[in-house]
Design an enzyme around this catalytic site. Structure first.
Site, PDB file in Angstrom:
ATOM      1  N   GLU A  70       0.618  -1.284  -0.090  1.00 17.21           N
ATOM      2  CA  GLU A  70       0.384   0.122   0.053  1.00 17.21           C
ATOM      3  C   GLU A  70       1.153   1.189   0.191  1.00 17.21           C
ATOM      4  O   GLU A  70       1.342   1.497   0.624  1.00 17.21           O
ATOM      5  CB  GLU A  70      -0.559   0.134   0.938  1.00 17.21           C
ATOM      6  CG  GLU A  70      -1.934  -1.149   1.574  1.00 17.21           C
ATOM      7  CD  GLU A  70      -2.714  -1.007   0.715  1.00 17.21           C
ATOM      8  OE1 GLU A  70      -3.071  -0.430  -0.187  1.00 17.21           O
ATOM      9  OE2 GLU A  70      -4.202  -2.028  -0.103  1.00 17.21           O
TER      10      GLU A  70
ATOM     11  N   CYS B  78      -3.187   8.706   2.934  1.00 13.27           N
ATOM     12  CA  CYS B  78      -2.467   8.026   1.576  1.00 13.27           C
ATOM     13  C   CYS B  78      -4.149   8.853   0.712  1.00 13.27           C
ATOM     14  O   CYS B  78      -4.198   7.950  -0.482  1.00 13.27           O
ATOM     15  CB  CYS B  78      -2.733   6.845   2.115  1.00 13.27           C
ATOM     16  SG  CYS B  78      -3.644   5.268   1.875  1.00 13.27           S
TER      17      CYS B  78
END
Length: 320
Positions: A79, A113
């Site tokens: 990720e 993010c």
């Protein structure tokens, strides 16, 4: 406290301190603790007991993690970076846009993010949204995260402040116009920043982990989709529109190339329970959602024979 721990959330510090006490093989516990705190993260990456390793962080470090784990034929779930965009069509609901963009771009001081970093505005709606955002940014209360009146807290450290200010300098150098903010306040506190940008600015392809939002105007949907996808990252994306055709185009193979694509909701906060993850330099991993469990399990094919016969392929017979 060493340099690594100074930048860790307190919950992470406590978790790593507790790991050696967990009822696992003692060697594993030491390796995990060393990887987090002792500067020996390579030990965890190369450890054979970790059949799958999940990494969340920068694309640069993620590439290294992937290479090291792949050498021992392990699996990595990555990720990595996000450079998330929202496309706003002329027929969008301005109130929805404003709420989603403000939360997505300013929340956690731009350190998610899934933070909204690029806002593509069709020319008809652009002036109204731009003016509304400038007014809203002026009302963002900056302060201590535990103060209930605070809307935006600090960046994680002074290096992050320097990175943001260097980004603002490069934005100006590349022809961007600062509409609001762009300055440090005190310590690790900064102003949320609005930038009037043009699609040719190289900095738009980068992720600066800070509350900087680029506003780019477009004429046609095809133009917006091209600029939206023309970045290395591919985590989260959104479109605001009342047109089913525009929405379906955004969700189709012609549309967003991100792992997450939303309609009339922002890039951040709606992904819980879904297959969370992205494409391209975001790493391709998936956490949560319908398929994520497969990454944590091994595949085994079983054929069971409870009969007294064992027919062979190609009609082969053994005379015993």
């Amino acid at each position: 406290m060493d340099g690594v721990r100074q930048n860790q959330p307190f919950a992470d510090v406590v978790t790593w301190d507790l790991l050696p006490r967990i009822d696992l093989d003692s060697t594993r516990g030491r390796l995990l603790a060393a990887g987090a705190l002792g500067g020996a993260a390579l030990a965890l990456l190369t450890a054979g007991f970790a059949a799958a390793l999940l990494f969340t962080g920068s694309t640069e470090v993620g590439r290294h993690v992937s290479e090291v784990v792949a050498r021992r034929l392990g699996r990595s779930i990555l990720e990595l970076g996000g450079n998330n965009g929202i496309v706003v069509m002329d027929d969008a609901n301005p109130d929805l846009v404003l709420r989603a963009v403000l939360f997505g771009a300013v929340g956690t001081a731009g350190q998610r993010c899934t933070t909204t970093r690029r806002l593509f505005l069709q020319r008809g709606i652009a002036p109204g949204i731009r003016e509304a955002l400038v007014r809203a940014y002026g009302q963002v209360r900056i302060g201590h995260p535990l103060d209930e009146r605070t809307i935006m807290g600090p960046l994680i450290n002074l290096r992050a402040v320097d990175d943001m200010l260097e980004g603002v300098r490069r934005i100006r150098e590349q022809g961007g116009e600062i509409l609001f903010g762009g300055e440090a306040v005190a310590g690790c506190y900064v102003q949320p920043t609005l930038v009037r940008a043009h699609p040719g600015m190289p900095i738009l392809k980068e992720e600066i982990f800070a509350p900087i939002l680029y506003l780019v105007e477009f004429d046609t949907l095809d133009e917006a989709l091209h600029w939206h996808n023309d970045v290395p990252q591919g985590l989260s994306s959104a479109m605001f529109t009342s047109s089913l055709i525009s929405a379906e185009t955004f969700l189709s193979h012609r549309g967003s190339d991100c792992g997450i694509a939303n309609i009339n909701i922002g890039t951040s906060g709606a992904e819980i329970g879904g297959a969370f993850g992205g494409e391209k330099d975001t790493g391709g991993g998936r956490e949560s959602g319908s398929d994520s469990w497969k990454a944590y399990m091994r595949r085994q094919t079983n054929t069971l024979n409870w009969s007294s016969q064992l027919p062979l392929a190609q009609g082969i017979e053994f005379k015993l």
